[in-house]
Motif scaffolding. Structure first.
Motif, mmCIF file in Angstrom:
data_model
loop_
_atom_site.group_PDB
_atom_site.id
_atom_site.type_symbol
_atom_site.label_atom_id
_atom_site.label_comp_id
_atom_site.label_asym_id
_atom_site.label_seq_id
_atom_site.Cartn_x
_atom_site.Cartn_y
_atom_site.Cartn_z
ATOM 1 N N LEU A 231 -19.589 67.571 17.319
ATOM 2 C CA LEU A 231 -20.126 66.965 16.107
ATOM 3 C C LEU A 231 -19.603 67.631 14.840
ATOM 4 O O LEU A 231 -19.568 67.023 13.783
ATOM 5 N N GLU A 232 -19.198 68.875 14.975
ATOM 6 C CA GLU A 232 -18.831 69.630 13.776
ATOM 7 C C GLU A 232 -17.692 69.000 12.997
ATOM 8 O O GLU A 232 -17.464 69.342 11.857
ATOM 9 N N TRP A 233 -16.965 68.097 13.635
ATOM 10 C CA TRP A 233 -15.835 67.560 12.892
ATOM 11 C C TRP A 233 -16.285 66.833 11.643
ATOM 12 O O TRP A 233 -15.553 66.725 10.672
ATOM 13 N N TYR A 234 -17.510 66.341 11.665
ATOM 14 C CA TYR A 234 -17.987 65.665 10.461
ATOM 15 C C TYR A 234 -18.060 66.631 9.287
ATOM 16 O O TYR A 234 -18.001 66.246 8.134
ATOM 17 N N ASN A 235 -18.208 67.890 9.635
ATOM 18 C CA ASN A 235 -18.190 68.930 8.617
ATOM 19 C C ASN A 235 -16.871 68.972 7.877
ATOM 20 O O ASN A 235 -16.784 69.403 6.742
ATOM 21 N N ASP A 236 -15.846 68.593 8.584
ATOM 22 C CA ASP A 236 -14.503 68.746 8.030
ATOM 23 C C ASP A 236 -14.111 67.598 7.103
ATOM 24 O O ASP A 236 -13.060 67.636 6.478
ATOM 25 N N ILE A 237 -14.955 66.601 7.097
ATOM 26 C CA ILE A 237 -14.643 65.505 6.176
ATOM 27 C C ILE A 237 -14.647 66.054 4.760
ATOM 28 O O ILE A 237 -15.558 66.767 4.354
ATOM 29 N N GLN A 238 -13.634 65.730 4.058
ATOM 30 C CA GLN A 238 -13.423 66.376 2.774
ATOM 31 C C GLN A 238 -14.251 65.763 1.646
ATOM 32 O O GLN A 238 -14.263 66.271 0.541
ATOM 33 N N GLY A 239 -14.930 64.713 1.954
ATOM 34 C CA GLY A 239 -15.671 64.069 0.878
ATOM 35 C C GLY A 239 -14.735 63.409 -0.126
ATOM 36 O O GLY A 239 -15.024 63.309 -1.313
ATOM 37 N N ALA A 341 -19.472 55.112 5.754
ATOM 38 C CA ALA A 341 -18.015 54.952 5.699
ATOM 39 C C ALA A 341 -17.498 54.765 4.278
ATOM 40 O O ALA A 341 -16.313 54.954 4.017
ATOM 41 N N GLY A 342 -18.360 54.383 3.369
ATOM 42 C CA GLY A 342 -17.889 54.137 2.013
ATOM 43 C C GLY A 342 -19.043 54.146 1.035
ATOM 44 O O GLY A 342 -20.164 54.534 1.379
ATOM 45 N N ASN A 343 -18.770 53.653 -0.172
ATOM 46 C CA ASN A 343 -19.822 53.683 -1.175
ATOM 47 C C ASN A 343 -20.619 52.368 -1.163
ATOM 48 O O ASN A 343 -20.353 51.468 -0.351
ATOM 49 N N THR A 344 -21.578 52.291 -2.058
ATOM 50 C CA THR A 344 -22.443 51.117 -2.098
ATOM 51 C C THR A 344 -21.631 49.844 -2.339
ATOM 52 O O THR A 344 -21.905 48.790 -1.755
ATOM 53 N N ALA A 345 -20.621 49.952 -3.203
ATOM 54 C CA ALA A 345 -19.803 48.775 -3.502
ATOM 55 C C ALA A 345 -19.089 48.262 -2.250
ATOM 56 O O ALA A 345 -18.844 47.055 -2.114
ATOM 57 N N PHE A 346 -18.757 49.155 -1.339
ATOM 58 C CA PHE A 346 -18.122 48.737 -0.086
ATOM 59 C C PHE A 346 -19.093 47.861 0.700
ATOM 60 O O PHE A 346 -18.725 46.800 1.231
ATOM 61 N N GLY A 347 -20.341 48.285 0.779
ATOM 62 C CA GLY A 347 -21.350 47.493 1.478
ATOM 63 C C GLY A 347 -21.530 46.125 0.840
ATOM 64 O O GLY A 347 -21.631 45.097 1.540
ATOM 65 N N ILE A 348 -21.563 46.112 -0.463
ATOM 66 C CA ILE A 348 -21.737 44.840 -1.173
ATOM 67 C C ILE A 348 -20.536 43.929 -0.933
ATOM 68 O O ILE A 348 -20.664 42.724 -0.713
ATOM 69 N N VAL A 367 -25.541 62.326 12.876
ATOM 70 C CA VAL A 367 -24.284 61.743 12.408
ATOM 71 C C VAL A 367 -24.482 60.594 11.412
ATOM 72 O O VAL A 367 -23.759 60.522 10.408
ATOM 73 N N PRO A 368 -25.441 59.696 11.622
ATOM 74 C CA PRO A 368 -25.609 58.615 10.641
ATOM 75 C C PRO A 368 -25.980 59.125 9.248
ATOM 76 O O PRO A 368 -25.923 58.375 8.283
ATOM 77 N N ARG A 369 -26.354 60.388 9.143
ATOM 78 C CA ARG A 369 -26.674 60.942 7.822
ATOM 79 C C ARG A 369 -25.448 61.571 7.182
ATOM 80 O O ARG A 369 -25.546 62.219 6.156
ATOM 81 N N MET A 370 -24.316 61.412 7.824
ATOM 82 C CA MET A 370 -23.080 61.989 7.299
ATOM 83 C C MET A 370 -22.144 60.902 6.811
ATOM 84 O O MET A 370 -22.181 59.805 7.325
ATOM 85 N N PRO A 371 -21.231 61.207 5.909
ATOM 86 C CA PRO A 371 -21.232 62.386 5.052
ATOM 87 C C PRO A 371 -22.477 62.378 4.172
ATOM 88 O O PRO A 371 -22.981 61.323 3.827
ATOM 89 N N GLY A 372 -22.894 63.531 3.791
ATOM 90 C CA GLY A 372 -24.083 63.636 2.966
ATOM 91 C C GLY A 372 -24.956 64.746 3.499
ATOM 92 O O GLY A 372 -25.478 65.562 2.764
ATOM 93 N N LEU A 373 -25.075 64.790 4.798
ATOM 94 C CA LEU A 373 -25.715 65.933 5.426
ATOM 95 C C LEU A 373 -24.589 66.767 5.998
ATOM 96 O O LEU A 373 -23.754 66.273 6.745
ATOM 97 N N VAL A 374 -24.581 68.012 5.650
ATOM 98 C CA VAL A 374 -23.469 68.851 6.083
ATOM 99 C C VAL A 374 -24.004 69.953 6.984
ATOM 100 O O VAL A 374 -24.953 70.646 6.653
#
Lengths: 500, 500
Positions: A231-239, A341-348, A367-374
């Motif tokens: 799971l730690e790979w989500y940590n590596d997401i650079q934001g 996977a993206g920002n709010t505009a992506f969802g819209i 995981v569903p709280r990522m990125p955002g939860l690190v």
């Protein structure tokens, strides 16, 4: 639930045959066949599910008796006694659009409609298949490939009953600008005889004629594999988010750079990614849609994936919806445990394009709280705030709770187990409505939960992480020496990534 | 080596047949069949082994080429090409007493005589079989039992070629006054359906007529299993020694309390240990000896074991030597990785009774230094001195060095791997003489080393710890559900610990 949606007066039987002889779809809309069992009550409206009834769920306190049932049933099987067969599938052709999300699943999620549950599990099993068939063995000649040719994939995994045929494989580059997770150790890359720069990342499948009749349209499925790494790979997401090609630029649509690079990277120097995953998937989707549209059939596209695969599914759905004229192909995503996977505009923008997204998430999964939860606390302070503001989920949510299942261990944190696709499938199977217990008539094999984790309570006596090959693929040759078992020749990937 | 021993002028051919069609023993003492190959030089004296020749061993630096050989050979096998078969066994009937230790293996150990090597490996494979056949699975209905009936044990493990038949099983109590290592977790004991207070700890086997002809006498073998638990259990040995019943009391013979309790404990409340391991083993040994002595055959008793099993082998040998009149039965012990089992007087008493002990030890293995070397540093200061003075090894030593094998990883500590029985067998197979490299014509399957550890160098591409069941024993039933595979009916232990 949108209260303005009209009620749809179609009887929806829940009848199940007691015979398993014909596992394929059987038309069973006949009102006379509806069982009168309380747990099988008649449902007259798509929007109105059977009410929560305490006797239809198993509470945690009643585990011992339900476990006895499981035991007894197992005993019966051992002596060849009677046993439940695979339940027959309901014919949903008349209501497929609603099940596919045309109404954003209004009234179908809580309580969960049995037809929708059945379809979610079907797509989830495709997502699970991308793990089960992936060659993880870093000592294998074909590490990173699919273990089976596309003709044998579903049958090898016991999924022939789904009524789909795999038509194409998708590969993604493994050394793109994403975390370390898709890369193999250097000493392995050195030895690698197959292809060290591409990995099998999913497949395209098509409903056969019988399934097509049952579900009311020709269904093209794309299933995307998630991560192989911890799971730690989500940590590596650079934001780092970046604009998405083809999206509504003025609206500021942006998606996570790492996911997009998996989806779009290609290189002439690789064997299987001279075309990107995006190009491979879209080429096959377009081919299939064209063939069946030309035959005058109605065609849907359902894209599924777990974890990273759920993020890729969104990118794929966005591209597909841009590709086909509005209304030509219904595009839906059924994702499991997907990160943002993206920002709010992506969802819209997805919604603007007509993509319906059903996100299945487990309360206890991080995981569903990522990125955002690190996970990494050192980096948490630095980027938590900005990420959480920026990344956003798209679509409708079906939220599961591990506490609902009396079969799962409690009180401990199981970050890996709570993220496992099989845990999701188990909880979808047992989900009736939020806050209720586990469905008493859930039929999915409990043992599957422990395939890659140890979440099942000890009393069930199912080994943890049991999905493994005999002797890690070594077999005795005719001289009694242990040698690596060769792949079945038809399961050896050919030079272009297809199979012979 | 005792210089006073007379040279024995018997030609000892090393010839190996190139055909594998007849794997059984073939009389091959004919001088004309001796190969002239330098590596197969003629040995005229038991005491005089072929001299060390650099071309007969593989040095560490030549690994890559030797590995290529292994690879090429494997390729040949895969395409059905020519391949070496199991080497034919030498007929040692005329010299069996020396091989069996009558001269304390003088002149046979360094360099190691090929006939002796072959016999050490044979007995070591029996010791290994006690692990391979043991049901370790704490979820199994028969955890702690042997997975096979005695009639199927050797054939199931590919050891039919040894020419022995298993005649009896031995059980030991699991909750006697020894460390925690033989006990199972409490939640398992609670669920245990088989027998929670006894474990299968070994077997008695007998040479068949063909093997008896080859080795010159009817050979009764007892193989004792070692520990199932981590190495740390040796830490728990209390350093309590006690007098050994039947030993020379005036000489102060004392043995480790823990080992002795495994060997002698019994209880009416247990299912399989109404008789102790000692009583079970001795009853079967006496039965076999009586039968074959009455037929006028010469009978030997060879007791083997690894780790704890090596300590039990000494206790068993001491008892057997006391039981039979002097000279009636030759009693030898071939132990592997055995800890010290008693004091110096115990060793002297074994010798007084005519027991020959060959201890195979690996330089890098810590267990043979126990009791005396204590892993737990806190306890080290307290008892190290006294223990080292008190406990003593018995018999002759064959000392192996992991550094001799170019196939094993270097530079790291592998306390588990260096203790594994398969590591011992690999190093015995490659041992020529102390300080030399690995025998070039060693033929034992390298892959076996990694059965339960990861000692093999990565270049060999053998998975670590590969000895495992497919899906941990789960199989799909006819309804597609995963259930625990039932044991073959003939492999289910019956109420008295035998099998049907």
């Amino acid at each position: 639930m949108a209260a303005s949606l009209p009620a749809i007066h179609i009887p929806i039987p829940i009848a199940r045959s007691s015979s398993g002889k014909n596992r394929a779809a059987i038309i069973r809309c006949n009102q006379s066949k509806i069982k009168t069992n309380a747990a099988m009550s008649v449902h007259l409206h798509l929007r109105i599910e059977r009410p929560y009834r305490s006797e239809t769920v198993i509470s945690t306190s009643s585990l011992s008796s339900s476990w006895n049932l499981v035991e007894r049933e197992e005993e019966e099987k051992r002596v060849g006694g009677p046993s439940k067969s695979t339940p027959e599938k309901e014919v949903i052709g008349s209501k497929w659009r609603e099940i596919h999300g045309s109404m954003e699943w209004a009234g179908l999620l809580d309580p969960l409609h049995p037809w929708l549950r059945q379809e979610i599990i079907k797509y989830g099993e495709f997502a699970q298949a991308t793990y089960d068939a992936f060659d993880f063995d870093h000592l294998s000649d074909y590490c990173g490939s699919c273990k089976y040719s596309k003709h044998r994939l579903l049958s090898s995994l016991g999924l022939s009953r789904t009524g789909y045929e795999v038509t194409g494989y998708i590969y993604a580059m493994s050394h793109v600008d994403v975390p370390r997770w898709l890369e193999r150790p250097s000493h392995v890359a050195k030895l690698d005889r197959w292809c060290k720069d591409s990995n099998w990342i999913g497949f395209v499948a098509l409903s056969d004629d019988e399934e097509t009749r049952r579900i009311g349209r020709r269904d093209v499925v794309v299933a995307w594999r998630g991560t192989v790494a911890p799971l730690e790979w989500y940590n590596d997401i650079q934001g780092r988010m970046e604009p998405l090609e083809g999206a509504d630029v003025t609206a500021g649509v942006r998606v996570e750079h790492g996911f997009l690079s998996v989806y779009t990277s290609k290189s002439e120097s690789t064997r299987y990614n001279k075309f990107s995953a995006s190009e491979q998937a879209m080429r096959e989707i377009k081919r299939l849609v064209e063939v069946y549209r030309n035959r005058g059939e109605e065609v849907s596209l359902t894209i599924t994936g777990h974890s990273l695969g759920g993020a890729l599914a969104l990118l794929n759905a966005h591209e597909a919806a841009r590709t086909f004229p509005t209304g030509e192909v219904n595009v839906s995503v059924v994702s499991f445990a997907a990160p943002r996977a993206g920002n709010t505009a992506f969802g819209i923008d997805l919604r603007r394009l007509g993509v319906r997204v059903l996100r299945v998430v487990l309360e206890q999964d991080v995981v569903p709280r990522m990125p955002g939860l690190v996970l990494n606390k050192e980096r948490l302070e630095k980027i938590k705030g900005e990420l959480r503001c920026v990344y956003s989920h798209a679509g409708k949510e079906l939220r599961l709770d591990a506490a609902a299942s009396p079969y799962l261990k409690r009180g401990l944190l199981h970050p890996v187990g709570f993220h496992c696709m099989e845990t999701y499938l188990h909880l979808v199977d047992g989900f009736h409505c939020s806050g209720s217990g586990f469905r008493a008539d859930a039929e999915r094999d409990l043992a599957l939960v422990n395939k890659a984790c140890g979440l099942l309570v000890d009393e069930l006596r199912v080994p943890a992480c049991w999905y493994q090959e005999a002797n890690k693929g070594l077999v005795r040759d005719r001289n009694g020496r242990w040698v690596r078992q060769k792949r079945n020749p038809e399961d050896v990937p050919s030079l272009d990534g297809t199979y012979h």
